[in-house]
Scaffold this active site. Structure first.
Site, PDB file in Angstrom:
ATOM      1  N   ASN A   1     -16.324   0.376  -9.478  1.00  0.00           N
ATOM      2  CA  ASN A   1     -16.488  -0.422  -8.254  1.00  0.00           C
ATOM      3  C   ASN A   1     -15.157  -0.522  -7.519  1.00  0.00           C
ATOM      4  O   ASN A   1     -14.590   0.542  -7.190  1.00  0.00           O
ATOM      5  CB  ASN A   1     -17.225  -1.747  -8.492  1.00  0.00           C
ATOM      6  CG  ASN A   1     -16.698  -2.646  -9.569  1.00  0.00           C
ATOM      7  OD1 ASN A   1     -16.684  -2.295 -10.733  1.00  0.00           O
ATOM      8  ND2 ASN A   1     -16.273  -3.839  -9.195  1.00  0.00           N
ATOM      9  N   ASP A   2     -14.667  -1.686  -7.236  1.00  0.00           N
ATOM     10  CA  ASP A   2     -13.574  -1.855  -6.258  1.00  0.00           C
ATOM     11  C   ASP A   2     -12.384  -0.892  -6.434  1.00  0.00           C
ATOM     12  O   ASP A   2     -11.876  -0.731  -7.547  1.00  0.00           O
ATOM     13  CB  ASP A   2     -12.972  -3.257  -6.362  1.00  0.00           C
ATOM     14  CG  ASP A   2     -14.001  -4.358  -6.336  1.00  0.00           C
ATOM     15  OD1 ASP A   2     -15.210  -4.064  -6.314  1.00  0.00           O
ATOM     16  OD2 ASP A   2     -13.596  -5.533  -6.350  1.00  0.00           O
TER      17      ASP A   2
END
Ligand SMILES: *[C@@H]1O[C@H](CO)[C@@H](O)[C@H](O)[C@H]1NC(C)=O
Ligand SMILES: *[C@@H]1O[C@H](CO)[C@@H](O)[C@H](O)[C@H]1NC(C)=O
Ligand SMILES: *[C@H]1O[C@@H](CO)[C@H](O)[C@@H](O)[C@@H]1NC(C)=O
Length: 596
Positions: free
Chosen positions: A61-62
């Site tokens: 993710n991020d």
């Protein structure tokens, strides 16, 4: 890619092998992810992206702490080494010479100290005065609740351009929630800066107040070790939790060159006089946990009051977005090599978690984008970094081709499952534009596109591209524009341009999350001209309207239009002729991608 010397390539290849070996180790530790799959994924292996950033497998993710150091770009990312769903998060780490070819290293930050034992979440890098990068990140220190604190880590060996090992000093954590802050909603420190002559570092941490206002708290420090919260936050708005704040200066309107985050204590560096700095515009971006999109405003930074003021008083409600599709938890960094600000953002999958487990991977990073202030000063422009053009291979072009109402034209001669398409449209007349009478639709691009999708005939448009289309066009993803006029304005109002991605026909599989995505395009179309660029990458459609004024990234999983069966068309479903002044489509090569 071409700029890479032989020595650098040898390095990359060697690293690639090392990285491959390290992944083998993880396989032994892995909870048998694939045995959990009761059926094969509906997502064909050929739909794995070719040139978007991805680790060899598993969940990401991020994007975290992007930075440039001694000849290498670094990208860290939230990564699950054990599977294709969120969990066991560590900081994955990859390096690149050109932001396009990537080599995976060992994870940089993993749970190892009391203040990050239950999670190493997102954070940012700051280049200190002596050139050393420091990473600040959120740690979870309790097993029962997501109690969040902030930690710092430094490179073990500053001579290592690959920054392979990171050390967490014993004085961690360096920031803990207090003074009424909800400890479960306190995360994602930004890059720090030194704005005023007082020599203090400042950074932001995202949170939410009791009144459900998103908030960016300011913390200050002299030594990067003891941090004190400023009395008032930098900014706040009634939006719910702010994740992953990002705060950075931009150049004068229309100037593509980026502005470095201020890190020198003496504020008279290469950024100009303090007065000029005072006038520079700033961007504040927050990732809204409730909506799961990234919103930003353009404004000024009042250093004396330590406050940020959006230029548009309604900016926090008007909700400008970096991207009107699948794009979240983004973060920028200043690239000193090309003097530009580069934006990274995460795009999740649109299939089911069961499909992710079965296919063994989930999540990509969007192609890095150069961002700068639009000549209007009201919004940003975004464009894929120029390095991506090194992947362009064989191309075909259309020139001066009129597409009549109801017609479509196929772009043939190259494979288009993995392609870069640039097209300039010219509408013959705007006279037939549909009136936009319903105020609910006039203010909501997403709803408007949902009501008037690509298949609904219009006045001016819908016109644009069908990408990842099957030969019979049963399957297709439409990326298009549609022009409206506002009702009741005496005909003098500026036409309203809608940009839309309609994936509702992108797959024969009905079990997918396939909403239409849309944004308005703040462009003057009175001369009838508008451009579109679309990066197609197997299961990604990433589009830039009107020179990067409006961007939409969409994830799609065709059932038929896969690999060599994917086709590309230009279509016009409006009642006005549309001329393709020029269209160029390139096949895109596959770069080195983390050993995949
Ligand atoms: C530090 O990194 C440099 C460059 O990679 C290397 O030559 C040196 O041996 C490293 N030092 C230590 C103590 O690992
Ligand atoms: C803190 O945030 C969590 C998650 O939103 C919420 O459930 C909890 O009630 C909040 N606690 C306080 C004291 O506001
Ligand atoms: C991406 O996936 C879709 C479908 O599951 C969700 O609706 C989105 O909220 C999600 N986006 C983010 C940023 O998590």
């Amino acid at each position: 890619m071409r700029a890479l010397g032989t020595v650098a390539w040898a390095w990359l290849l060697l690293l690639q092998q090392l990285a491959g070996a390290s992944h083998v180790v993880y396989e032994n530790l892995e909870v048998e992810a694939t045995t959990a799959a009761v059926r094969p994924s509906i997502v064909d292996p050929l739909l794995r992206t070719g040139y978007h950033f991805q680790p060899r497998k598993n969940w990401i993710n991020d994007p975290n702490a992007p930075l440039y150091y001694k000849g290498w770009y670094h990208l860290f990312y939230q990564y699950n080494p054990k599977g294709a769903v969120w969990g066991n998060i560590v900081w994955g780490h990859s390096v690149s010479r050109d932001l396009i070819n990537w080599v995976a290293l060992q994870p940089a930050i993993e749970p190892s100290i009391p203040s990050d034992r239950y999670g190493c979440w997102s954070g940012s890098a700051t280049t200190l005065a002596d050139g050393t990068p420091a990473i600040m990140y959120t740690g979870v220190n309790r097993p029962d609740v997501n109690y969040q604190v902030q930690n710092v880590a430094y490179p073990r060996n500053r001579s290592d351009p690959l920054l392979r090992e990171w050390v967490k000093p014993s004085h961690n954590p360096i920031i803990v929630p207090g003074g009424g802050i909800n400890a479960t909603q306190f995360r994602d420190p930004t890059t720090a800066w030194r704005a005023a002559g007082d020599g203090l570092w400042r950074l932001l941490i995202g949170s939410v107040t009791e009144a459900r206002h998103g908030v960016a708290y300011v913390y200050r420090s002299r030594d990067f070790r003891r941090w004190t919260r400023a009395r008032r936050p930098l900014h706040s708005a009634a939006t719910g939790m702010w994740e992953c704040p990002d705060f950075y200066p931009v150049g004068a309107p229309g100037r593509r060159a980026g502005v470095e985050t201020e890190t020198s204590a003496v504020s008279d560096g290469d950024g100009g006089s303090p007065r000029r700095r005072q006038q520079a515009k700033y961007v504040l971006k927050n990732s809204l946990d409730l909506r799961r999109y990234d919103y930003y405003t353009v404004g000024t930074y009042d250093r004396a009051a330590e406050r940020y003021v959006p230029d548009d008083p309604a900016g926090d409600e008007r909700h400008l977005r970096y991207d009107y599709g699948n794009f979240y938890a983004s973060k920028t960094f200043y690239d000193p090599v090309k003097q530009r600000r580069v934006l990274w953002g995460w795009a999740n999958e649109s299939d089911t978690a069961a499909d992710d487990v079965a296919k063994g991977w989930a999540g990509i990073q969007a192609i890095p984008r150069t961002v700068w202030l639009d000549p209007s000063g009201k919004q940003l422009l975004q464009w894929p970094i120029e390095e991506v053009e090194a992947l362009r291979g064989r191309s075909v072009a259309l020139k001066n081709r009129v597409i009549k109402p109801g017609q479509h034209v196929e772009v043939t001669g190259i494979q288009t499952a993995q392609a870069d398409v640039e097209v300039s449209f010219e509408v013959s007349s705007l006279a037939g534009a549909e009136a936009l009478l319903d105020p609910a639709l006039a203010s909501d691009a997403q709803r408007l596109c949902g009501a008037r999708g690509a298949a609904v005939e219009g006045g001016v448009g819908p016109f644009g591209l069908w990408v990842l289309a099957s030969g019979d066009r049963e399957e297709r993803t439409a990326v298009f524009f549609r022009v409206f006029r506002r009702g009741g304005g005496g005909g003098h109002d500026k036409p309203v341009v809608l940009m839309c991605t309609d994936p509702t026909k992108s797959s024969l599989d009905a079990n997918l999350y396939q909403p239409t995505f849309a944004g308005f395009v703040d462009t003057d179309i009175s001369n009838g001209k508008i451009s579109l660029r679309t990066l197609i990458d197997r299961s990604v459609v990433e589009s830039f309207g009107a020179g990067g004024r409006t961007c939409i990234l969409s994830r799609v999983y065709p059932s038929i239009a896969i690999g060599s069966k994917a086709r590309l068309y230009v279509f016009n479903n409006g009642r006005a002729d549309v001329r393709v002044s020029r269209l160029t489509a390139w096949e895109m090569k596959k770069p080195l991608m983390n050993g995949a």
